[in-house]
Design an enzyme around this catalytic site. Structure first.
Site, PDB file in Angstrom:
ATOM      1  N   GLY A   1       2.727  13.489  -4.292  1.00  0.00           N
ATOM      2  CA  GLY A   1       1.707  13.034  -5.237  1.00  0.00           C
ATOM      3  C   GLY A   1       0.511  12.484  -4.486  1.00  0.00           C
ATOM      4  O   GLY A   1       0.183  11.308  -4.590  1.00  0.00           O
TER       5      GLY A   1
ATOM      6  N   LYS B   1       4.302  -8.010 -10.179  1.00  0.00           N
ATOM      7  CA  LYS B   1       3.292  -6.947 -10.254  1.00  0.00           C
ATOM      8  C   LYS B   1       3.254  -6.370 -11.673  1.00  0.00           C
ATOM      9  O   LYS B   1       2.183  -6.087 -12.203  1.00  0.00           O
ATOM     10  CB  LYS B   1       3.596  -5.849  -9.228  1.00  0.00           C
ATOM     11  CG  LYS B   1       2.606  -4.698  -9.267  1.00  0.00           C
ATOM     12  CD  LYS B   1       2.725  -3.848  -8.037  1.00  0.00           C
ATOM     13  CE  LYS B   1       1.927  -2.566  -8.014  1.00  0.00           C
ATOM     14  NZ  LYS B   1       0.817  -2.359  -8.872  1.00  0.00           N
TER      15      LYS B   1
ATOM     16  N   ASN C   1     -12.201  -6.078 -13.914  1.00  0.00           N
ATOM     17  CA  ASN C   1     -11.172  -7.125 -13.887  1.00  0.00           C
ATOM     18  C   ASN C   1     -11.772  -8.530 -13.965  1.00  0.00           C
ATOM     19  O   ASN C   1     -11.252  -9.413 -14.654  1.00  0.00           O
ATOM     20  CB  ASN C   1     -10.326  -7.002 -12.611  1.00  0.00           C
ATOM     21  CG  ASN C   1      -9.548  -5.697 -12.561  1.00  0.00           C
ATOM     22  OD1 ASN C   1      -9.498  -4.959 -13.550  1.00  0.00           O
ATOM     23  ND2 ASN C   1      -8.938  -5.400 -11.426  1.00  0.00           N
TER      24      ASN C   1
ATOM     25  N   SER D   1      -6.807   0.598 -12.772  1.00  0.00           N
ATOM     26  CA  SER D   1      -6.437   2.018 -12.808  1.00  0.00           C
ATOM     27  C   SER D   1      -6.366   2.512 -14.255  1.00  0.00           C
ATOM     28  O   SER D   1      -6.716   3.654 -14.552  1.00  0.00           O
ATOM     29  CB  SER D   1      -5.103   2.238 -12.096  1.00  0.00           C
ATOM     30  OG  SER D   1      -4.114   1.399 -12.644  1.00  0.00           O
TER      31      SER D   1
END
Ligand code: KPL
Length: 298
Positions: free
Chosen positions: A7, A177, A195, A247
């Site tokens: 990936g 996380k 953010n 993301s």
């Protein structure tokens, strides 16, 4: 070490590119990126720079490696695991968002290490990746504790100049996380802000609430994560990545499927297994899934 990067998007290409300075790396990527890297090598630019020549291919099966690094989007994990089951790999390390390691464990017989990476990466064009921030890779045994394989992988990463910590408390780190992603990613994606806009804002309070709920679910899973620690982790990441677009915001802006199922969705599902409700995560997941349906992405 022979390393297969499964990936090779932006993060996978950056980490694979840095590892390729010392190790025998193969990037499993899409064309035209794979073709470009095969023909002319890979340029790593920005905070780290190098020109390296890893192998690159679009073929997912039939590889042999000491380590497979999984960096696919969380919703592609099962497919990646099925392809990896057709490879001969001695160990697997996930550097993904969400609780994806369990999917790898259930489908593979090789040992699976948990990991997180805070390097900033951007695929500028095929064959060229930018390091937008030198971060850190943290890796270790999925269930915590010392682990000889994790030590070996950590040593190999450090030999290639990657800032790497081998941790013995991955269960807590994974949930912390997850708490950060459950708060920051969903709220910034829905409100379409960077953010840093969450600091001192009502939207930031929503992110705190999602993170606190996640910490509660972690504790139901016997992982010690106090609410205060989860909330402070959100604040720390908001401050350190103030100018970043999460993301999930990047996915929404590009009209791509998000990782909501492996983040807020996972918190809802695991809470339900304990007969517990997490209304903030449920609401955030419902809104993001509604957006994905409206955009024809699910
Ligand atoms: O991991 C992230 C992401 O965007 O997926 C954070 C830490 C929220 C940084 O943007």
């Amino acid at each position: 070490m022979r390393i297969l990067v499964f990936g090779a998007g932006s993060l996978g290409t950056l980490v694979g590119g840095l590892l390729a300075s010392v190790h025998d790396v193969t990037l499993v990527a899409r064309d035209p990126h794979a073709a470009r890297v095969s023909a002319a090598g890979l340029d790593v630019v920005g905070a780290e720079s190098a020109h390296v020549s890893p192998a690159a291919t679009t073929t997912e099966t039939g590889h042999s490696a000491d380590l497979a690094l999984v960096t696919v989007k969380s919703f592609d994990t099962a497919a990646a695991a099925d392809a990896l089951a057709d490879c001969d790999v001695d160990a697997v390390l996930s550097l993904q968002n969400g609780l994806t390691e369990e999917t790898l464990v259930s489908r593979l017989d090789a040992p699976v290490l948990a990991g997180t990476a805070t390097y900033g990466a951007r695929l500028v064009e095929p064959g060229r990746v930018e390091c937008t921030g030198v971060g850190r890779v943290v890796l270790g045994a999925l269930d915590g504790g010392p682990d000889a394989l994790a030590e070996r992988v950590g040593k190999a990463f450090r030999a290639a100049g990657l800032n790497t910590l081998v941790a013995t408390d991955m269960p807590r780190r994974r949930w912390e996380k997850l708490a950060v992603n459950a708060g920051i990613n969903a709220v910034t994606a829905l409100s379409r802000v960077e953010n840093g806009a969450l600091a001192g804002d009502d939207a930031g309070e929503l992110a705190h609430r999602a993170a606190r709920e996640t910490a509660r679910v972690a504790r139901l899973e016997r992982v010690s994560l106090p609410n205060r620690v989860a909330r402070e982790a959100v604040d720390r990441v908001v401050e350190k990545t103030a100018a970043n677009r999460s993301s999930m915001l990047q996915d929404v802006a590009a009209e791509k499927r998000t990782e909501v199922d492996a983040i807020n969705g996972a918190v809802v599902d695991i809470a339900a297994e304990h007969g517990f409700e997490v209304p903030t995560n449920r609401t955030l997941a419902a809104l993001l899934r509604a957006w994905e349906r409206g955009a024809g992405l699910r």
